[in-house]
Design a protein around this motif. Sequence first.
Motif, PDB file in Angstrom:
ATOM      1  N   ALA A   1       0.826  -1.213   0.000  1.00 40.50           N
ATOM      2  CA  ALA A   1       0.000   0.000   0.000  1.00 40.50           C
ATOM      3  C   ALA A   1       0.861   1.264   0.000  1.00 40.50           C
ATOM      4  O   ALA A   1       0.476   2.286  -0.580  1.00 40.50           O
ATOM      5  CB  ALA A   1      -0.930  -0.004   1.207  1.00 40.50           C
TER       6      ALA A   1
ATOM      7  N   ASP B   1      10.166   1.748   8.112  1.00 39.91           N
ATOM      8  CA  ASP B   1       9.654   0.372   8.201  1.00 39.91           C
ATOM      9  C   ASP B   1      10.503  -0.359   9.232  1.00 39.91           C
ATOM     10  O   ASP B   1      11.644   0.025   9.471  1.00 39.91           O
ATOM     11  CB  ASP B   1       9.774  -0.340   6.841  1.00 39.91           C
TER      12      ASP B   1
ATOM     13  N   LYS C   1      13.480  -2.666   3.388  1.00 38.78           N
ATOM     14  CA  LYS C   1      12.244  -2.482   2.625  1.00 38.78           C
ATOM     15  C   LYS C   1      12.032  -1.005   2.288  1.00 38.78           C
ATOM     16  O   LYS C   1      11.621  -0.658   1.180  1.00 38.78           O
ATOM     17  CB  LYS C   1      11.048  -2.974   3.447  1.00 38.78           C
TER      18      LYS C   1
ATOM     19  N   GLY D   1      -8.944   5.114   6.340  1.00 44.84           N
ATOM     20  CA  GLY D   1      -8.731   4.759   4.935  1.00 44.84           C
ATOM     21  C   GLY D   1      -9.977   4.431   4.137  1.00 44.84           C
ATOM     22  O   GLY D   1      -9.869   3.945   3.006  1.00 44.84           O
TER      23      GLY D   1
HETATM   24  P1  NAP Z   1       2.028  -4.976   3.907  1.00 42.52           P
HETATM   25  O1  NAP Z   1       2.409  -5.208   2.487  1.00 42.52           O
HETATM   26  O2  NAP Z   1       2.071  -6.080   4.891  1.00 42.52           O
HETATM   27  O3  NAP Z   1       2.961  -3.767   4.428  1.00 42.52           O
HETATM   28  C1  NAP Z   1       2.988  -3.313   5.735  1.00 42.52           C
HETATM   29  C2  NAP Z   1       4.413  -2.924   6.057  1.00 42.52           C
HETATM   30  O4  NAP Z   1       4.437  -2.320   7.352  1.00 42.52           O
HETATM   31  C3  NAP Z   1       5.353  -4.124   6.088  1.00 42.52           C
HETATM   32  O5  NAP Z   1       6.546  -3.795   5.436  1.00 42.52           O
HETATM   33  C4  NAP Z   1       5.561  -4.322   7.584  1.00 42.52           C
HETATM   34  O6  NAP Z   1       6.782  -4.932   7.880  1.00 42.52           O
HETATM   35  C5  NAP Z   1       5.533  -2.888   8.065  1.00 42.52           C
HETATM   36  N1  NAP Z   1       5.313  -2.766   9.502  1.00 42.52           N
HETATM   37  C6  NAP Z   1       4.609  -3.555  10.332  1.00 42.52           C
HETATM   38  N2  NAP Z   1       4.635  -3.074  11.578  1.00 42.52           N
HETATM   39  C7  NAP Z   1       5.361  -1.934  11.546  1.00 42.52           C
HETATM   40  C8  NAP Z   1       5.747  -0.970  12.527  1.00 42.52           C
HETATM   41  N3  NAP Z   1       5.395  -1.068  13.798  1.00 42.52           N
HETATM   42  N4  NAP Z   1       6.500   0.076  12.130  1.00 42.52           N
HETATM   43  C9  NAP Z   1       6.881   0.196  10.847  1.00 42.52           C
HETATM   44  N5  NAP Z   1       6.574  -0.691   9.877  1.00 42.52           N
HETATM   45  C10 NAP Z   1       5.800  -1.738  10.214  1.00 42.52           C
HETATM   46  O7  NAP Z   1       0.555  -4.380   3.985  1.00 42.52           O
HETATM   47  P2  NAP Z   1      -0.148  -3.394   2.954  1.00 42.52           P
HETATM   48  O8  NAP Z   1      -0.873  -4.176   1.928  1.00 42.52           O
HETATM   49  O9  NAP Z   1       0.856  -2.391   2.494  1.00 42.52           O
HETATM   50  O10 NAP Z   1      -1.262  -2.736   3.879  1.00 42.52           O
HETATM   51  C11 NAP Z   1      -0.907  -1.893   4.951  1.00 42.52           C
HETATM   52  C12 NAP Z   1      -2.181  -1.436   5.663  1.00 42.52           C
HETATM   53  O11 NAP Z   1      -2.951  -0.627   4.790  1.00 42.52           O
HETATM   54  C13 NAP Z   1      -3.089  -2.584   6.090  1.00 42.52           C
HETATM   55  O12 NAP Z   1      -3.663  -2.294   7.333  1.00 42.52           O
HETATM   56  C14 NAP Z   1      -4.155  -2.609   5.010  1.00 42.52           C
HETATM   57  O13 NAP Z   1      -5.363  -3.132   5.487  1.00 42.52           O
HETATM   58  C15 NAP Z   1      -4.268  -1.125   4.692  1.00 42.52           C
HETATM   59  N6  NAP Z   1      -4.737  -0.860   3.320  1.00 42.52           N
HETATM   60  C16 NAP Z   1      -5.803  -0.015   3.177  1.00 42.52           C
HETATM   61  C17 NAP Z   1      -6.248   0.288   1.911  1.00 42.52           C
HETATM   62  C18 NAP Z   1      -7.421   1.216   1.753  1.00 42.52           C
HETATM   63  O14 NAP Z   1      -8.005   1.265   0.668  1.00 42.52           O
HETATM   64  N7  NAP Z   1      -7.770   1.979   2.752  1.00 42.52           N
HETATM   65  C19 NAP Z   1      -5.619  -0.247   0.780  1.00 42.52           C
HETATM   66  C20 NAP Z   1      -4.526  -1.103   0.968  1.00 42.52           C
HETATM   67  C21 NAP Z   1      -4.097  -1.394   2.262  1.00 42.52           C
HETATM   68  P3  NAP Z   1       6.809  -6.545   8.080  1.00 42.52           P
HETATM   69  O15 NAP Z   1       6.474  -7.131   6.764  1.00 42.52           O
HETATM   70  O16 NAP Z   1       8.173  -6.813   8.545  1.00 42.52           O
HETATM   71  O17 NAP Z   1       5.754  -6.829   9.119  1.00 42.52           O
END
Ligand code: NAP
Length: 289
Positions: free
Chosen positions: A136, A156, A161, A252
Motif C-alpha cells: 500500500a 519500516d 524495505k 482509509g
Molecule cells: P504490507 O504489504 O504487509 O505492508 C505493511 C508494512 O508495514 C510491512 O513492510 C511491515 O513490515 C511494516 N510494519 C509492520 N509493523 C510496523 C511498525 N510497527 N512500524 C513500521 N513498519 C511496520 O501491507 P499493505 O498491503 O501495504 O497494507 C498496509 C495497511 O494498509 C493494512 O492495514 C491494510 O489493510 C491497509 N490498506 C488499506 C487500503 C485502503 O483502501 N484503505 C488499501 C490497501 C491497504 P513486516 O512485513 O516486517 O511486518
Amino acid sequence: MGISRKSFHLFSLIGYPLSHSLSSPMHMAALKKMKMHGLYMTFEIEPKRFATVIKGLHLLPFNGFNVTVPYKEKIIPILHTVSHEARIIGAVNTVKQGKMLHGYNTDAYGFACSLNEDLRFSPRGKSILLIGAGGAARACIYALAKGGAKKIVIADCIRRKAEKLKKHFSPFFKKVQFTIVKAGEQEYESVLPEVDLLVNATPIGLKKTDPLLVPSHIFQRKKLYVYDLIYNPAHTKLLTVARRNGCRTSNGLGMLLHQGAKAFEIWTGKRAPVAEMRRALQKALKSKL
Ligand code: NAP
C-alpha cells in the motif's frame, strides 16, 4: 445462450485471505444504481493456484477484476499491458478484461482523492512521514510525490524495505527528497518536528491491543495531519489520540471508496455512483463491527 460481457457485467476480486473485504457490496450497489445487470464475486485463491486461475478467468466473460494482497505485484507478468502509472508504482489492483488483460493501479488515485476530500490536505511543498513500506505504501508514495511533496520520509521495521522503495521511486521523482528512518519512537523524534502529514501504511492499529506507533507527545507539540489507511476499526488508537490533541485525521475508507469508483469507471466507461458506493461501504462496515 452464453453470458455476454455487454449485457451482463461480471467482476471479481482475487486475493488471499478475503474475509475482511468490503468490495463486493460497494460494487453491487454501483451496478444496482446504474441499472446494470451484473455480479461482483470474490475468489480467495491460494498462492500456488494464482497464475492458473487468472489464465482460466480470461476464458470466462469477466469484464474486469480487482487484485489484492498478496497478488498486486505477482499479477504484472501475466498481463498484456500495464498502465504507465501502475508500472511506476510497481503494483496493479485493477484489471480490465477483454481479448487481453490490461492492468491499472487505482489505489494511488483513491489515496490522493481521500487526502483531498477527507483530510483537506494537499501534499504540495509538504513533508510527510510514511510508516510502512509494503504494497500500500507504494501507491501512497506515488500519490504524494505526484502531488508535489517536498520530502517523504519512509519508515519500516525492516530498513531494507524502506530503502528499496526509496531506490525505486527516486529516479521518477527527482525533485522529491526521499529519506529513510528505521521504525521506532526514538527514530521518529528527529524527523517529526518538520513533518506536516503522518501516514500509517502498516497493519498496526487493526487490533485494540496494538501500540500507538508514534510517541503521543508529538501531537501536543505540533498539529499534524494524520491519515491511517486502516478503516476497520474506523477509529484506531493513532487517530483517536491525534484527534484528541486537535489534529486533523482520516481513516482509509475514502481511499477504498475512490479506488473502487475508479475501477468501476475503467471497467464500464461510465461515471461511478460514488455516493451510493459510499453508503454501501458504510453499511457493510457496520455489519462487520
Ligand atoms: P504490507 O504489504 O504487509 O505492508 C505493511 C508494512 O508495514 C510491512 O513492510 C511491515 O513490515 C511494516 N510494519 C509492520 N509493523 C510496523 C511498525 N510497527 N512500524 C513500521 N513498519 C511496520 O501491507 P499493505 O498491503 O501495504 O497494507 C498496509 C495497511 O494498509 C493494512 O492495514 C491494510 O489493510 C491497509 N490498506 C488499506 C487500503 C485502503 O483502501 N484503505 C488499501 C490497501 C491497504 P513486516 O512485513 O516486517 O511486518
